[in-house]
Design a protein around this motif. Structure first.
Motif, short mmCIF file in Angstrom:
data_model
loop_
_atom_site.label_atom_id
_atom_site.label_comp_id
_atom_site.label_asym_id
_atom_site.label_seq_id
_atom_site.Cartn_x
_atom_site.Cartn_y
_atom_site.Cartn_z
N LEU A 1 0.87 -1.17 0.00
CA LEU A 1 0.00 0.00 0.00
C LEU A 1 0.91 1.22 0.00
O LEU A 1 1.59 1.49 0.97
CB LEU A 1 -0.90 0.01 1.23
CG LEU A 1 -1.72 1.30 1.44
CD1 LEU A 1 -2.67 1.54 0.28
CD2 LEU A 1 -2.48 1.23 2.77
N ARG A 2 0.92 1.91 -1.12
CA ARG A 2 1.80 3.07 -1.30
C ARG A 2 1.10 4.34 -0.85
O ARG A 2 -0.01 4.64 -1.31
CB ARG A 2 2.18 3.17 -2.78
CG ARG A 2 2.90 4.44 -3.16
CD ARG A 2 4.36 4.36 -2.87
NE ARG A 2 5.08 5.50 -3.40
CZ ARG A 2 6.40 5.59 -3.44
NH1 ARG A 2 7.13 4.59 -3.01
NH2 ARG A 2 6.98 6.66 -3.90
N ILE B 1 -4.89 -11.22 -2.29
CA ILE B 1 -3.55 -10.82 -1.86
C ILE B 1 -3.05 -11.85 -0.86
O ILE B 1 -3.76 -12.24 0.06
CB ILE B 1 -3.59 -9.43 -1.17
CG1 ILE B 1 -4.09 -8.35 -2.12
CG2 ILE B 1 -2.21 -9.08 -0.63
CD1 ILE B 1 -4.32 -7.01 -1.43
N GLN B 2 -1.81 -12.30 -1.05
CA GLN B 2 -1.23 -13.23 -0.09
C GLN B 2 -0.65 -12.49 1.11
O GLN B 2 -0.95 -12.82 2.25
CB GLN B 2 -0.14 -14.07 -0.77
CG GLN B 2 0.42 -15.17 0.13
CD GLN B 2 1.40 -16.07 -0.59
OE1 GLN B 2 1.70 -15.87 -1.77
NE2 GLN B 2 1.91 -17.07 0.09
N HIS B 3 0.19 -11.48 0.85
CA HIS B 3 0.82 -10.72 1.93
C HIS B 3 0.69 -9.22 1.66
O HIS B 3 0.77 -8.79 0.51
CB HIS B 3 2.29 -11.09 2.08
CG HIS B 3 2.52 -12.53 2.44
ND1 HIS B 3 2.09 -13.07 3.64
CD2 HIS B 3 3.12 -13.55 1.76
CE1 HIS B 3 2.42 -14.35 3.69
NE2 HIS B 3 3.05 -14.67 2.55
N VAL B 4 0.51 -8.46 2.73
CA VAL B 4 0.33 -7.01 2.65
C VAL B 4 1.56 -6.30 3.20
O VAL B 4 2.05 -6.63 4.29
CB VAL B 4 -0.91 -6.56 3.44
CG1 VAL B 4 -1.02 -5.04 3.48
CG2 VAL B 4 -2.18 -7.18 2.84
N GLY B 5 2.07 -5.34 2.43
CA GLY B 5 3.18 -4.51 2.88
C GLY B 5 2.80 -3.04 2.80
O GLY B 5 1.72 -2.69 2.32
N LEU C 1 3.79 3.02 10.22
CA LEU C 1 4.14 1.61 10.41
C LEU C 1 3.63 1.11 11.76
O LEU C 1 3.09 0.00 11.86
CB LEU C 1 5.65 1.42 10.30
CG LEU C 1 6.18 0.00 10.52
CD1 LEU C 1 5.48 -1.01 9.61
CD2 LEU C 1 7.69 -0.05 10.30
N GLU C 2 3.79 1.91 12.79
CA GLU C 2 3.31 1.51 14.12
C GLU C 2 1.80 1.30 14.09
O GLU C 2 1.28 0.34 14.68
CB GLU C 2 3.69 2.56 15.15
CG GLU C 2 5.18 2.58 15.46
CD GLU C 2 5.60 3.74 16.35
OE1 GLU C 2 4.86 4.75 16.39
OE2 GLU C 2 6.65 3.63 17.01
N ALA C 3 1.08 2.19 13.39
CA ALA C 3 -0.37 2.05 13.28
C ALA C 3 -0.73 0.80 12.49
O ALA C 3 -1.67 0.07 12.86
CB ALA C 3 -0.97 3.29 12.60
N GLY C 4 0.01 0.53 11.43
CA GLY C 4 -0.26 -0.65 10.61
C GLY C 4 -0.05 -1.94 11.37
O GLY C 4 -0.83 -2.90 11.22
N LEU C 5 0.98 -1.99 12.19
CA LEU C 5 1.28 -3.20 12.96
C LEU C 5 0.18 -3.53 13.96
O LEU C 5 0.01 -4.69 14.33
CB LEU C 5 2.62 -3.04 13.68
CG LEU C 5 3.86 -3.11 12.79
CD1 LEU C 5 5.09 -2.61 13.54
CD2 LEU C 5 4.08 -4.53 12.29
N LYS C 6 -0.57 -2.53 14.38
CA LYS C 6 -1.67 -2.76 15.31
C LYS C 6 -2.89 -3.34 14.60
O LYS C 6 -3.78 -3.90 15.25
CB LYS C 6 -2.05 -1.46 16.00
CG LYS C 6 -0.98 -0.93 16.96
CD LYS C 6 -1.37 0.42 17.55
CE LYS C 6 -0.26 0.95 18.46
NZ LYS C 6 -0.59 2.30 18.98
N THR D 1 6.25 -6.47 4.66
CA THR D 1 7.44 -5.75 4.19
C THR D 1 7.17 -4.25 4.23
O THR D 1 6.02 -3.81 4.27
CB THR D 1 7.79 -6.13 2.73
OG1 THR D 1 6.59 -6.08 1.94
CG2 THR D 1 8.40 -7.51 2.62
N VAL D 2 8.25 -3.48 4.19
CA VAL D 2 8.16 -2.02 4.08
C VAL D 2 9.08 -1.58 2.95
O VAL D 2 10.23 -2.02 2.88
CB VAL D 2 8.58 -1.32 5.39
CG1 VAL D 2 8.68 0.19 5.19
CG2 VAL D 2 7.58 -1.63 6.50
#
Length: 290
Positions: free
Chosen positions: A128-129, A154-158, A167-172, A178-179
């Protein structure tokens, strides 16, 4: 080449070589239109994979749709170990400007387009850009990505072009595989390239390492921003290597969680970049380079 594992804690981890290939330079001028030398573009993709590269980065807005079609033409049916990573969240206007394309409906349209042009039933990795948030809350964008992951598209989301707070918000919200941020020896922190901020890798690298998330640098060979990189030049001279090769070697030595994806439209430069994986920088070299 050494390897790196994407989504190592998931049920479907992906292990790839630690030097990938970014396709953006395969397009025409200003990342628009067909390549000047189409046969060479196809050959670059074939030789990259034949040389051990099994991670290819693309986007349906490169061209537009040029790199996806080149990948399919050159490599389909795909080798079993090949990972194709694409990006959504942006699009191009006829004036070649970059604009957000990031409502849930936009993101779904982009995923469907990538599936069609790449001739896949599921995209293995999608970033997600972020090009600004475009009025759409980050959580709404990422939520749409996780929804399509649950649907099997989608298999994996980065995440791409993200701040530490993003990134901190996404991890929650869920697993971030990946980043992809701007990162190279000569440009490590956030910079404005004219169409919005390009977030630096240095600001998220330690967080990626803590969570076992590969950091994928884009524009890793832009050594001239903001000024010529004299340290890289000095080490390159000692090794009889190019500055681009030393920059890539520095990334590979900087952290085992970095996965460079240097791009080029030249077959000679591709071969040069691949040789960077053979360069062994000493602890003294790395201390000098910082």
């Amino acid at each position: 080449m050494s390897t790196i594992t994407i989504a190592q804690h998931s049920a479907q981890p992906l292990t790839v070589s630690r030097l990938g290939y970014g396709t953006m330079r395969l397009t025409g001028p200003e990342i628009w239109g067909e390549p000047a030398d189409r046969p060479q573009a196809l050959e670059i993709l074939k030789i990259a994979v034949a040389s051990g590269v099994n991670f290819i980065d693309t986007a349906d807005y490169y061209g537009e749709d040029v790199t996806n079609r080149l990948i399919a033409e050159a490599l389909y049916p795909y080798p079993a170990d090949l990972v194709i990573c694409t990006k959504v969240g942006a699009t191009r206007r006829p004036d070649k400007s970059w604009v957000p394309f990031n409502t849930p409906e936009n993101l779904r349209t982009s995923i469907e387009n990538n599936l069609r042009t790449l001739q896949q039933e599921q995209v293995q990795l999608v970033h997600l850009r972020l090009i600004g948030h475009g009025g759409v809350p980050f959580e709404e964008q990422l939520g749409a990505m996780f929804e399509m992951q649950r649907e099997g598209k989608i298999q994996h989301v980065g995440l791409s072009n993200v701040s530490r707070a993003d990134l901190e918000a996404g991890l929650k919200m869920g697993e971030i595989a990946t980043v992809e941020n701007m990162y190279g020896h000569g440009q490590r922190t956030t910079i404005n390239l004219g169409h919005g901020d390009s977030q630096g890798g240095e600001e998220v690298l330690d967080l990626c390492e803590q969570h076992g998330i590969p950091l994928i640098p884009y524009f890793s060979l832009v050594n001239s921003l903001p000024k010529a990189d004299s340290q890289i030049a000095e080490i390159a001279k000692k090794y009889g290597a190019s500055e681009a090769q030393i920059n890539l070697a520095w990334l590979l030595h900087k952290s085992p969680w970095i996965l460079p994806i240097p791009g080029t439209s030249s077959l000679a430069h591709l071969r040069e970049n691949l040789k960077a994986a053979e360069i062994q920088l000493t602890a003294e070299n790395m201390a000098f380079l910082g």
